[in-house]
Write a protein that holds these residues in place. Structure first.
Motif, PDB file in Angstrom:
ATOM      1  N   MET A   1       0.831  -1.202   0.000  1.00  0.00           N
ATOM      2  CA  MET A   1       0.000   0.000   0.000  1.00  0.00           C
ATOM      3  C   MET A   1       0.870   1.259   0.000  1.00  0.00           C
ATOM      4  O   MET A   1       0.546   2.227  -0.659  1.00  0.00           O
ATOM      5  CB  MET A   1      -0.920  -0.045   1.227  1.00  0.00           C
ATOM      6  N   GLU A   2       1.955   1.238   0.704  1.00  0.00           N
ATOM      7  CA  GLU A   2       2.842   2.396   0.789  1.00  0.00           C
ATOM      8  C   GLU A   2       3.519   2.694  -0.545  1.00  0.00           C
ATOM      9  O   GLU A   2       3.654   3.832  -0.930  1.00  0.00           O
ATOM     10  CB  GLU A   2       3.907   2.146   1.874  1.00  0.00           C
ATOM     11  N   LEU A   3       3.915   1.661  -1.274  1.00  0.00           N
ATOM     12  CA  LEU A   3       4.566   1.844  -2.570  1.00  0.00           C
ATOM     13  C   LEU A   3       3.589   2.424  -3.599  1.00  0.00           C
ATOM     14  O   LEU A   3       3.938   3.316  -4.373  1.00  0.00           O
ATOM     15  CB  LEU A   3       5.133   0.518  -3.080  1.00  0.00           C
ATOM     16  N   ALA A   4       2.349   1.951  -3.595  1.00  0.00           N
ATOM     17  CA  ALA A   4       1.343   2.477  -4.525  1.00  0.00           C
ATOM     18  C   ALA A   4       1.055   3.948  -4.234  1.00  0.00           C
ATOM     19  O   ALA A   4       0.919   4.753  -5.162  1.00  0.00           O
ATOM     20  CB  ALA A   4       0.064   1.662  -4.439  1.00  0.00           C
ATOM     21  N   SER A   5       0.989   4.304  -2.974  1.00  0.00           N
ATOM     22  CA  SER A   5       0.746   5.691  -2.599  1.00  0.00           C
ATOM     23  C   SER A   5       1.914   6.584  -3.028  1.00  0.00           C
ATOM     24  O   SER A   5       1.712   7.708  -3.505  1.00  0.00           O
ATOM     25  CB  SER A   5       0.533   5.796  -1.092  1.00  0.00           C
ATOM     26  N   LEU A   6       3.141   6.068  -2.879  1.00  0.00           N
ATOM     27  CA  LEU A   6       4.320   6.819  -3.302  1.00  0.00           C
ATOM     28  C   LEU A   6       4.319   7.013  -4.820  1.00  0.00           C
ATOM     29  O   LEU A   6       4.621   8.107  -5.315  1.00  0.00           O
ATOM     30  CB  LEU A   6       5.596   6.096  -2.865  1.00  0.00           C
ATOM     31  N   LEU A   7       3.953   5.986  -5.575  1.00  0.00           N
ATOM     32  CA  LEU A   7       3.899   6.101  -7.036  1.00  0.00           C
ATOM     33  C   LEU A   7       2.841   7.107  -7.483  1.00  0.00           C
ATOM     34  O   LEU A   7       3.063   7.885  -8.413  1.00  0.00           O
ATOM     35  CB  LEU A   7       3.641   4.739  -7.667  1.00  0.00           C
ATOM     36  N   ILE A   8       1.694   7.086  -6.830  1.00  0.00           N
ATOM     37  CA  ILE A   8       0.636   8.050  -7.164  1.00  0.00           C
ATOM     38  C   ILE A   8       1.113   9.471  -6.881  1.00  0.00           C
ATOM     39  O   ILE A   8       0.893  10.392  -7.682  1.00  0.00           O
ATOM     40  CB  ILE A   8      -0.657   7.736  -6.383  1.00  0.00           C
ATOM     41  N   GLU A   9       1.788   9.662  -5.764  1.00  0.00           N
ATOM     42  CA  GLU A   9       2.288  11.002  -5.437  1.00  0.00           C
ATOM     43  C   GLU A   9       3.350  11.461  -6.422  1.00  0.00           C
ATOM     44  O   GLU A   9       3.414  12.636  -6.775  1.00  0.00           O
ATOM     45  CB  GLU A   9       2.825  11.016  -4.010  1.00  0.00           C
ATOM     46  N   ILE A  10       4.198  10.538  -6.897  1.00  0.00           N
ATOM     47  CA  ILE A  10       5.204  10.894  -7.897  1.00  0.00           C
ATOM     48  C   ILE A  10       4.541  11.275  -9.218  1.00  0.00           C
ATOM     49  O   ILE A  10       4.911  12.273  -9.848  1.00  0.00           O
ATOM     50  CB  ILE A  10       6.213   9.741  -8.087  1.00  0.00           C
ATOM     51  N   VAL A  11       3.536  10.513  -9.627  1.00  0.00           N
ATOM     52  CA  VAL A  11       2.811  10.823 -10.864  1.00  0.00           C
ATOM     53  C   VAL A  11       2.119  12.179 -10.757  1.00  0.00           C
ATOM     54  O   VAL A  11       2.184  13.000 -11.678  1.00  0.00           O
ATOM     55  CB  VAL A  11       1.798   9.705 -11.199  1.00  0.00           C
ATOM     56  N   VAL A  12       1.479  12.434  -9.621  1.00  0.00           N
ATOM     57  CA  VAL A  12       0.795  13.713  -9.424  1.00  0.00           C
ATOM     58  C   VAL A  12       1.803  14.862  -9.424  1.00  0.00           C
ATOM     59  O   VAL A  12       1.566  15.910 -10.041  1.00  0.00           O
ATOM     60  CB  VAL A  12      -0.036  13.687  -8.114  1.00  0.00           C
ATOM     61  N   ALA A  13       2.942  14.664  -8.771  1.00  0.00           N
ATOM     62  CA  ALA A  13       3.967  15.716  -8.749  1.00  0.00           C
ATOM     63  C   ALA A  13       4.506  15.997 -10.149  1.00  0.00           C
ATOM     64  O   ALA A  13       4.705  17.166 -10.520  1.00  0.00           O
ATOM     65  CB  ALA A  13       5.099  15.313  -7.812  1.00  0.00           C
ATOM     66  N   LEU A  14       4.745  14.955 -10.937  1.00  0.00           N
ATOM     67  CA  LEU A  14       5.216  15.153 -12.310  1.00  0.00           C
ATOM     68  C   LEU A  14       4.181  15.876 -13.160  1.00  0.00           C
ATOM     69  O   LEU A  14       4.517  16.769 -13.948  1.00  0.00           O
ATOM     70  CB  LEU A  14       5.584  13.818 -12.949  1.00  0.00           C
ATOM     71  N   LEU A  15       2.918  15.495 -13.014  1.00  0.00           N
ATOM     72  CA  LEU A  15       1.856  16.175 -13.767  1.00  0.00           C
ATOM     73  C   LEU A  15       1.744  17.641 -13.365  1.00  0.00           C
ATOM     74  O   LEU A  15       1.509  18.511 -14.214  1.00  0.00           O
ATOM     75  CB  LEU A  15       0.525  15.460 -13.571  1.00  0.00           C
ATOM     76  N   ILE A  16       1.923  17.940 -12.086  1.00  0.00           N
ATOM     77  CA  ILE A  16       1.874  19.334 -11.640  1.00  0.00           C
ATOM     78  C   ILE A  16       3.047  20.119 -12.210  1.00  0.00           C
ATOM     79  O   ILE A  16       2.885  21.261 -12.667  1.00  0.00           O
ATOM     80  CB  ILE A  16       1.840  19.406 -10.097  1.00  0.00           C
ATOM     81  N   LEU A  17       4.243  19.526 -12.221  1.00  0.00           N
ATOM     82  CA  LEU A  17       5.404  20.208 -12.800  1.00  0.00           C
ATOM     83  C   LEU A  17       5.231  20.436 -14.304  1.00  0.00           C
ATOM     84  O   LEU A  17       5.557  21.522 -14.811  1.00  0.00           O
ATOM     85  CB  LEU A  17       6.673  19.403 -12.530  1.00  0.00           C
ATOM     86  N   ILE A  18       4.720  19.445 -15.006  1.00  0.00           N
ATOM     87  CA  ILE A  18       4.477  19.597 -16.441  1.00  0.00           C
ATOM     88  C   ILE A  18       3.423  20.677 -16.690  1.00  0.00           C
ATOM     89  O   ILE A  18       3.588  21.542 -17.556  1.00  0.00           O
ATOM     90  CB  ILE A  18       4.052  18.247 -17.060  1.00  0.00           C
ATOM     91  N   GLY A  19       2.353  20.638 -15.909  1.00  0.00           N
ATOM     92  CA  GLY A  19       1.302  21.641 -16.065  1.00  0.00           C
ATOM     93  C   GLY A  19       1.778  23.048 -15.764  1.00  0.00           C
ATOM     94  O   GLY A  19       1.464  23.996 -16.491  1.00  0.00           O
TER      95      GLY A  19
END
Length: 128
Positions: A1-19
């Motif tokens: 569960m912790e790894l999935a949450s970390l991956l989601i946060e990384i994806v969200v952070a990358l999308l925010i930086l791209i945006g």
């Protein structure tokens, strides 16, 4: 569960930086470009991509944390992707109608005349 949450946060952070990068680039282009016709590209291209990726980041984040699908972002993105090109087209058409000059000059008057239904269309005559 912790790894999935970390991956989601990384994806969200990358999308925010791209945006944020696309939005900054679009804003910079809006200030730097020379005339109205060139400035129409930045809000409809770069800024739309920027806001779109920010909305995707928001949708992913809230869908993950609320354990349901977040449709608010989808509706906002749909509205944005429909209205941005339409508004840019109407602004360009109004600028042509008012004969707003550009760096490359205006098209000849016979290209801007309205087709009256008799004979051939002036725009079709100009095509090779």
């Amino acid at each position: 569960m912790e790894l999935a949450s970390l991956l989601i946060e990384i994806v969200v952070a990358l999308l925010i930086l791209i945006g944020a990068s696309f939005t900054l680039l679009g804003s910079y282009g809006l200030v730097r470009l020379g005339d109205l016709y060139e400035r129409l590209h930045t809000p409809t291209k770069a800024t739309t991509l920027g806001v779109g990726s920010l909305l995707i980041a928001s949708g992913v984040y809230f869908s993950w944390h609320d354990q349901g699908v977040s449709l608010h972002e989808v509706l906002v993105a749909l509205f944005l992707f429909i209205t941005a090109p339409v508004s840019a087209h109407l602004i360009a058409k109004a600028a042509l109608h008012q004969r707003t000059p550009s760096r490359s000059g205006l098209p000849p008057d016979n290209l801007l005349e309205k087709h009256d239904g008799h004979g051939t269309d002036p725009i079709d005559q100009a095509k090779p």
